[in-house]
Enzyme design. Structure first.
Site, PDB file in Angstrom:
ATOM      1  N   ASN A  15      31.924 101.340 -86.316  1.00 45.40           N
ATOM      2  CA  ASN A  15      33.155 102.632 -85.852  1.00 45.40           C
ATOM      3  C   ASN A  15      32.893 101.675 -84.423  1.00 45.40           C
ATOM      4  O   ASN A  15      32.090 101.222 -83.791  1.00 45.40           O
ATOM      5  CB  ASN A  15      32.254 103.346 -85.568  1.00 45.40           C
ATOM      6  CG  ASN A  15      32.534 104.585 -87.142  1.00 45.40           C
ATOM      7  OD1 ASN A  15      32.969 103.880 -88.086  1.00 45.40           O
ATOM      8  ND2 ASN A  15      31.276 105.220 -87.218  1.00 45.40           N
ATOM      9  N   ALA A  46      26.876  99.289 -89.097  1.00 44.50           N
ATOM     10  CA  ALA A  46      26.811  98.004 -87.878  1.00 44.50           C
ATOM     11  C   ALA A  46      25.561  98.386 -86.812  1.00 44.50           C
ATOM     12  O   ALA A  46      24.697  97.387 -86.557  1.00 44.50           O
ATOM     13  CB  ALA A  46      28.264  98.034 -87.004  1.00 44.50           C
ATOM     14  N   GLU A 144      27.886 107.258 -94.322  1.00 39.47           N
ATOM     15  CA  GLU A 144      29.006 107.272 -93.439  1.00 39.47           C
ATOM     16  C   GLU A 144      30.429 106.472 -94.304  1.00 39.47           C
ATOM     17  O   GLU A 144      31.699 105.595 -93.830  1.00 39.47           O
ATOM     18  CB  GLU A 144      29.306 106.071 -92.139  1.00 39.47           C
ATOM     19  CG  GLU A 144      28.863 107.278 -90.796  1.00 39.47           C
ATOM     20  CD  GLU A 144      28.601 106.792 -90.073  1.00 39.47           C
ATOM     21  OE1 GLU A 144      28.363 107.614 -88.478  1.00 39.47           O
ATOM     22  OE2 GLU A 144      28.284 105.662 -89.529  1.00 39.47           O
ATOM     23  N   THR A 221      12.646 112.266 -89.563  1.00 34.35           N
ATOM     24  CA  THR A 221      12.619 111.793 -87.304  1.00 34.35           C
ATOM     25  C   THR A 221      12.503 113.387 -86.742  1.00 34.35           C
ATOM     26  O   THR A 221      13.234 114.088 -87.606  1.00 34.35           O
ATOM     27  CB  THR A 221      13.758 111.029 -87.705  1.00 34.35           C
ATOM     28  OG1 THR A 221      15.189 111.391 -88.077  1.00 34.35           O
ATOM     29  CG2 THR A 221      13.721 109.846 -87.827  1.00 34.35           C
ATOM     30  N   LEU A 222      11.144 113.474 -85.837  1.00 30.33           N
ATOM     31  CA  LEU A 222      11.771 114.488 -84.946  1.00 30.33           C
ATOM     32  C   LEU A 222      12.093 114.493 -83.877  1.00 30.33           C
ATOM     33  O   LEU A 222      12.217 115.715 -83.033  1.00 30.33           O
ATOM     34  CB  LEU A 222      10.445 115.015 -85.233  1.00 30.33           C
ATOM     35  CG  LEU A 222       9.734 115.461 -86.864  1.00 30.33           C
ATOM     36  CD1 LEU A 222       7.872 115.747 -86.892  1.00 30.33           C
ATOM     37  CD2 LEU A 222      10.192 116.720 -87.766  1.00 30.33           C
ATOM     38  N   ALA A 250      22.514 106.277 -81.483  1.00 30.32           N
ATOM     39  CA  ALA A 250      21.635 105.502 -82.037  1.00 30.32           C
ATOM     40  C   ALA A 250      20.090 105.129 -82.396  1.00 30.32           C
ATOM     41  O   ALA A 250      19.714 104.405 -82.726  1.00 30.32           O
ATOM     42  CB  ALA A 250      22.090 104.100 -81.754  1.00 30.32           C
ATOM     43  N   ALA A 251      19.465 106.348 -82.030  1.00 34.72           N
ATOM     44  CA  ALA A 251      18.247 105.888 -81.796  1.00 34.72           C
ATOM     45  C   ALA A 251      17.694 106.336 -83.359  1.00 34.72           C
ATOM     46  O   ALA A 251      16.215 105.477 -83.828  1.00 34.72           O
ATOM     47  CB  ALA A 251      16.983 107.719 -80.957  1.00 34.72           C
ATOM     48  N   GLY A 252      17.990 107.387 -83.686  1.00 35.75           N
ATOM     49  CA  GLY A 252      17.847 106.781 -85.782  1.00 35.75           C
ATOM     50  C   GLY A 252      18.020 105.845 -86.274  1.00 35.75           C
ATOM     51  O   GLY A 252      17.392 105.607 -87.099  1.00 35.75           O
ATOM     52  N   ASP A 253      18.968 104.819 -85.647  1.00 35.89           N
ATOM     53  CA  ASP A 253      19.418 103.473 -86.749  1.00 35.89           C
ATOM     54  C   ASP A 253      18.788 102.933 -86.510  1.00 35.89           C
ATOM     55  O   ASP A 253      17.654 102.406 -86.784  1.00 35.89           O
ATOM     56  CB  ASP A 253      20.556 103.496 -85.896  1.00 35.89           C
ATOM     57  CG  ASP A 253      22.460 104.157 -86.550  1.00 35.89           C
ATOM     58  OD1 ASP A 253      21.995 105.317 -87.370  1.00 35.89           O
ATOM     59  OD2 ASP A 253      22.935 104.281 -85.166  1.00 35.89           O
ATOM     60  N   GLY A 289      25.146 103.876 -74.854  1.00 32.41           N
ATOM     61  CA  GLY A 289      25.165 103.123 -75.830  1.00 32.41           C
ATOM     62  C   GLY A 289      24.757 103.208 -76.966  1.00 32.41           C
ATOM     63  O   GLY A 289      23.787 103.406 -77.013  1.00 32.41           O
TER      64      GLY A 289
HETATM   65  O1  RIB Z   1      24.125 106.598 -84.894  1.00 26.54           O
HETATM   66  C1  RIB Z   1      25.370 106.953 -84.486  1.00 26.54           C
HETATM   67  C2  RIB Z   1      26.234 106.464 -84.245  1.00 26.54           C
HETATM   68  O2  RIB Z   1      27.218 107.193 -85.066  1.00 26.54           O
HETATM   69  C3  RIB Z   1      27.283 105.787 -83.522  1.00 26.54           C
HETATM   70  O3  RIB Z   1      27.415 104.578 -83.349  1.00 26.54           O
HETATM   71  C4  RIB Z   1      28.736 106.144 -84.400  1.00 26.54           C
HETATM   72  O4  RIB Z   1      29.473 105.471 -84.578  1.00 26.54           O
HETATM   73  C5  RIB Z   1      28.642 107.129 -85.360  1.00 26.54           C
HETATM   74  O5  RIB Z   1      28.517 106.518 -86.478  1.00 26.54           O
END
Ligand code: RIB
Length: 309
Positions: A15, A46, A144, A221-222, A250-253, A289
């Site tokens: 995204n 991504a 997603e 995750t907490l 994006a911390a979870g990512d 970001g």
């Molecule tokens: O996890 C964060 C992401 O969730 C963002 O970058 C947004 O694009 C959504 O997909």
């Protein structure tokens, strides 16, 4: 061949994040004034691919963008992070996925995603990427993109499958997906949605809810409390470093990417993987970001240095 292929394959979304900082999140019907609009590469898939690559793993991304400036920028962002984008397709006549993100003063965010091209990721694309997916030691998934693609990817894998059920699914996940997943990584909201449990649960209740999923491993995750690892014979909480987050996006990512990173090295060491993931997730919240906040291995310790454990 296998040792030269990707160590982590991520199948998921990309995204363009449209980000505005706000003093507080607006209530329904309320208008708030925010800061300047920023356009930042994002998308859970991504982000996870970028994070895994920055942590030093050979990483490939399977997904779709539109034939527009945003899609071009996302492809460039992934490539410059070292991610193999040979299975990132450009879908005609559909815009690149977009996320509308508000980040409040306390670092917490709200996100609305317009999936756009992510909606075109289907079984055919997964079939094209099957040689990569079936050879990778770790496959990383989120929700997603259409469920049929997520399930097809999980079924094609022969290595470990890590699934981040985000955003929270409106209905229970299909049994065929759950059976193919080795490690499920929900946050509390997602676990509540998946198990129909009480959102105000104690840690013991969350662990009991996670156990009802019957998975080999669930990592909940907490946020500031760290993470909870639940396996059929083990339950352990991993505290997070005490920090002051500036942006939790994006911390979870990065948490999921770090988990995968450790599992490539040692597939049997889930506690070690969760401990590392908690540190990487925390370090991510110290920068703003999505893509720009994802740390390299050295940056994790650098950002957390000097903070109380
Ligand atoms: O996890 C964060 C992401 O969730 C963002 O970058 C947004 O694009 C959504 O997909």
């Amino acid at each position: 061949m296998r040792d030269r292929g990707p160590e982590i394959v991520v199948v998921g979304s990309a995204n363009l994040d449209l980000v505005v900082s706000v003093r507080h999140h607006p209530a329904p019907g309320e208008t708030v004034l925010g800061g300047d609009l920023q356009r930042i590469p994002g998308g859970k898939g991504a982000n996870q691919a970028t994070a895994a690559s920055r942590l030093g793993r050979r990483t490939a991304f399977v997904g779709a963008v539109g034939a527009d400036d945003a899609g071009h920028a996302l492809q460039q962002s992934l490539t410059s992070a070292g991610v193999d984008t040979s299975h990132l397709v450009v879908a005609p006549d559909v815009p690149t996925g977009t996320a509308l993100i508000a980040v409040a003063d306390d670092g917490d965010n709200t996100i609305v995603v317009s999936p756009g091209a992510n909606r075109t990721v289907d079984r055919d694309l997964i079939a094209t990427a099957q040689p990569l997916i079936s050879a990778t030691p770790v496959l990383l998934l989120q929700l997603e993109i259409p469920g049929e693609a997520v399930t097809a990817a999980a079924e094609a894998a022969t290595g470990m499958v890590v699934c981040n059920p985000a955003p929270a699914p409106p209905r229970p996940l299909p049994a065929s997906l759950l059976e193919a997943v080795d490690v499920l990584v929900p946050n509390e909201t997602e676990l509540t949605a998946l198990t129909r449990s009480d959102p105000t649960s104690s840690l013991d209740d969350l662990a009991a809810a996670a156990a009802t999923l019957g998975m080999p491993a669930v990592v909940v995750t907490l946020g500031a409390l760290g993470a909870l690892l639940v396996t059929p014979d083990h339950q352990q909480r991993f505290p997070a470093p005490v920090i002051e987050p500036v942006d939790t996006t994006a911390a979870g990512d990065s948490f999921c990417a770090a988990l995968a990173d450790h599992l490539v090295e040692d597939p049997g060491d889930l506690p070690g993987a969760v401990e590392w993931a908690v540190r990487v997730g925390a370090a991510t919240t110290l920068r703003r970001g999505a893509a720009p906040s994802l740390p390299t291995r050295d940056e994790v310790e650098h950002r957390l240095a000097g903070l109380r454990p």
